[in-house]
Design a protein around this motif. Structure first.
Motif, mmCIF file in Angstrom:
data_model
loop_
_atom_site.group_PDB
_atom_site.id
_atom_site.type_symbol
_atom_site.label_atom_id
_atom_site.label_comp_id
_atom_site.label_asym_id
_atom_site.label_seq_id
_atom_site.Cartn_x
_atom_site.Cartn_y
_atom_site.Cartn_z
ATOM 1 N N ASP A 37 6.229 -14.762 -2.623
ATOM 2 C CA ASP A 37 6.537 -13.347 -2.470
ATOM 3 C C ASP A 37 7.429 -13.082 -1.272
ATOM 4 N N ILE A 65 16.641 -5.351 -0.912
ATOM 5 C CA ILE A 65 15.247 -5.768 -0.954
ATOM 6 C C ILE A 65 14.760 -5.799 -2.404
ATOM 7 N N ASN A 66 14.306 -6.957 -2.851
ATOM 8 C CA ASN A 66 13.803 -7.064 -4.234
ATOM 9 C C ASN A 66 12.497 -6.315 -4.374
ATOM 10 N N ILE A 67 12.359 -5.568 -5.465
ATOM 11 C CA ILE A 67 11.041 -5.008 -5.746
ATOM 12 C C ILE A 67 10.489 -5.504 -7.087
ATOM 13 N N ARG A 77 7.033 -7.293 -7.394
ATOM 14 C CA ARG A 77 6.694 -7.967 -6.157
ATOM 15 C C ARG A 77 5.514 -7.246 -5.503
ATOM 16 N N ILE A 130 6.798 -5.902 0.074
ATOM 17 C CA ILE A 130 8.006 -5.061 0.072
ATOM 18 C C ILE A 130 8.042 -4.193 1.336
ATOM 19 N N GLU A 158 8.770 -6.053 4.466
ATOM 20 C CA GLU A 158 10.182 -6.427 4.608
ATOM 21 C C GLU A 158 11.013 -5.214 5.035
ATOM 22 N N LEU A 183 16.849 -0.926 -2.829
ATOM 23 C CA LEU A 183 15.735 -1.544 -3.549
ATOM 24 C C LEU A 183 16.262 -2.083 -4.879
ATOM 25 N N TYR A 203 8.622 -0.575 -11.924
ATOM 26 C CA TYR A 203 7.803 -1.191 -10.878
ATOM 27 C C TYR A 203 6.321 -0.858 -11.082
ATOM 28 N N VAL A 209 6.558 3.268 -4.084
ATOM 29 C CA VAL A 209 7.432 2.454 -3.227
ATOM 30 C C VAL A 209 8.373 3.373 -2.448
#
Ligand code: SAH
Ligand code: SF4
Ligand code: F3S
Length: 442
Positions: free
Chosen positions: A136, A152-154, A177, A182, A185, A199, A207, A225
């Motif tokens: 992760d 930033i990957n979500i 994720r 998240i 980060e 994102l 998500y 998020v």
């Protein structure tokens, strides 16, 4: 040993390359900017359209020269193109000089495979779809110098199976994720002085759906998020990409307009303005529903910019269907549209549909669409002239050496005379001129 990374494809690939760089650096390899200096050459590939693939095979073919000049150089090719079903045949024909081939599930393992090549193994291919141990948290190298935006990957993968699209096949099913990973980060990049975050996901609106299905109690969703990101001190702008119109609920539009840091910018890929084509594309909405979302956005946030993606020449698209698209596009008045010729992708449903449209017809339609949209984009941009806007300064302009470039909240590019100390700051500028693709403040 030094590595050089060449990236093709979308923002998700760009960010994957930042992660690959981070992983290689944490193993002790050094990044370099010139291919000739590299001991390890990494190519991160894309297969969204045939034109992308042809370009990449050309690039990979040319790497034979690098191998010839420096026989010890290690060539690793990763990414979506390598995860395709027919890749074995292609590699046999065009990839004899490659040392490592990794699919999208295995690319974080690159250091391990480099060690194996250094130990004498040749031509390692790992395109297995098992990523149960996918971590992760991975380090990212976001590049040198002041960074204005952190990606930033979500969520990874896509479940939508739009009938033209290869992504669900090469990126797999949706995997969200961990929420805390998240937010940690985001806090970390805010701590580094980064003001804007992007994102990332093929469909950010999904998500949390997989988490809820897996039985996670009070599973967070995309709105959660956004809420949490909005609360992170130091972050001033929040962007996201991409979002699917089908999942763009009225509640989400409300959340976005209420959260002050979430930008007034909506990228809502329409793909086609003809109901028959939308159905054949398996998009899950029609013109009426899409128009309703636009209406809602324009009511809650009149200043918001709305952009889109459009495909011309989908199988079965007639001249009449295409005219319907043009009419709808004129009605929507997008700030900008990213337009593509339909490209059949092997393994997708649309590739074998009857009524494939000849290339000449596709090109002619693309031209008409571009002419219409360019005129609308210019009109939209002209409405900014005389207005004061807040611009996050990104750096020197690549095209105008004496100028700087930045973006408005609504994602418009602004070119202006600036100073180096403005980089990564938000400044107020008055727009003096407008072009199709950018604004000027001189
Ligand atoms: N997940 C994103 C799309 C990523 S691909 C989303 O749904 O918005 C980016 C764009 O490429 C798509 O929106 C679509 O317009 C285009 N595209 C995808 N497959 C294509 C194909 N086979 N031919 C032409 N354009 C395609
Ligand atoms: Fe492709 Fe559709 Fe998924 Fe976007 S939502 S990645 S266009 S299948
Ligand atoms: Fe291309 Fe893969 Fe992105 S196919 S568009 S790099 S998800």
């Amino acid at each position: 040993m030094k590595f050089y990374i060449k990236t093709f494809g979308c923002q998700m690939n760009e960010h994957d390359s930042e992660i690959i760089a981070g992983v290689l650096e944490s193993t002790g390899y050094q990044p370099c900017d010139e291919l000739d200096e590299a001991d390890i050459i990494v190519v991160n590939t894309c297969c969204i359209r045939e034109s992308a693939e042809n370009k990449i095979w050309g690039y990979i073919g040319n790497l034979k020269n690098a191998k010839y000049k420096k026989p010890g150089v290690i060539i690793a090719v990763l990414g979506c193109m390598m995860q395709q079903q027919n890749i074995g045949d292609m590699l046999n024909r065009m990839g004899k000089h490659l040392d490592i081939v990794l699919g999208t599930y295995q690319q974080h393992r690159l250091p391990e495979y480099i060690s194996r090549v250094l130990g004498g193994e040749r031509r390692i291919v790992d395109i297995s779809e098992d990523n149960r141990d996918f971590p992760d948290v991975l380090p990212s190298d976001r590049g040198d110098g002041p960074i204005h935006t952190a990606q930033i990957n979500i969520i990874y993968g896509c479940n939508n199976f739009c009938s033209y699209c290869i992504v669900p096949y090469v990126r797999g099913r949706e995997r969200s994720r961990d929420f805390n990973a998240i937010i940690d980060e985001i806090r970390q990049v805010a701590g580094q002085g980064i003001k804007e975050i992007m994102l990332l996901g093929q469909n950010v609106n999904s998500y949390g759906k997989d988490l809820a299905k897996a039985g996670v109690e009070n599973a967070p969703d995309f709105a959660a998020v956004l809420e949490a990101a909005n609360a992170v001190e130091g972050i001033e702008r929040i962007r996201y990409m991409s979002s699917h119109p089908r999942d763009f609920s009225p509640a989400l539009v409300d959340t976005i307009s209420r959260l002050s840091k979430v930008c007034s910018y909506y990228h809502l890929p329409l793909q086609s303005g003809c109901d028959k084509t939308l159905k054949a594309m398996n998009r899950g909405y029609d013109r009426a529903r899409y128009a309703e979302i636009i209406r809602q956005i324009r009511t809650t946030t009149p200043d918001a910019a709305i952009t889109t993606d459009l495909i011309v020449g989908f199988p079965g698209e007639t001249e009449e269907d295409f005219r319907e698209c043009l009419d709808f596009i004129a009605e929507c008045r997008f700030d900008a549209a990213y337009t593509f010729l339909y490209s059949p992708r092997s393994g997708t449903v649309a590739a074998t549909m009857p009524g494939q449209v000849p290339l000449a017809v596709k090109k002619e339609r693309l031209q008409r669409l571009t002419n219409l949209q360019n005129q609308i984009s210019l009109e939209k941009n002209l409405a900014y002239v005389g207005r004061k806007v807040k611009v996050l300064v990104e750096g020197e302009s690549k095209n105008n050496p004496d100028c700087y470039t930045g973006r408005t909240d609504s994602n418009k590019i602004v070119i202006f005379h600036g100073e180096p100390q403005m980089i990564n700051q938000i400044v107020e500028l008055e727009i003096t001129a407008a072009k199709t693709w950018h604004l000027e403040a001189f």
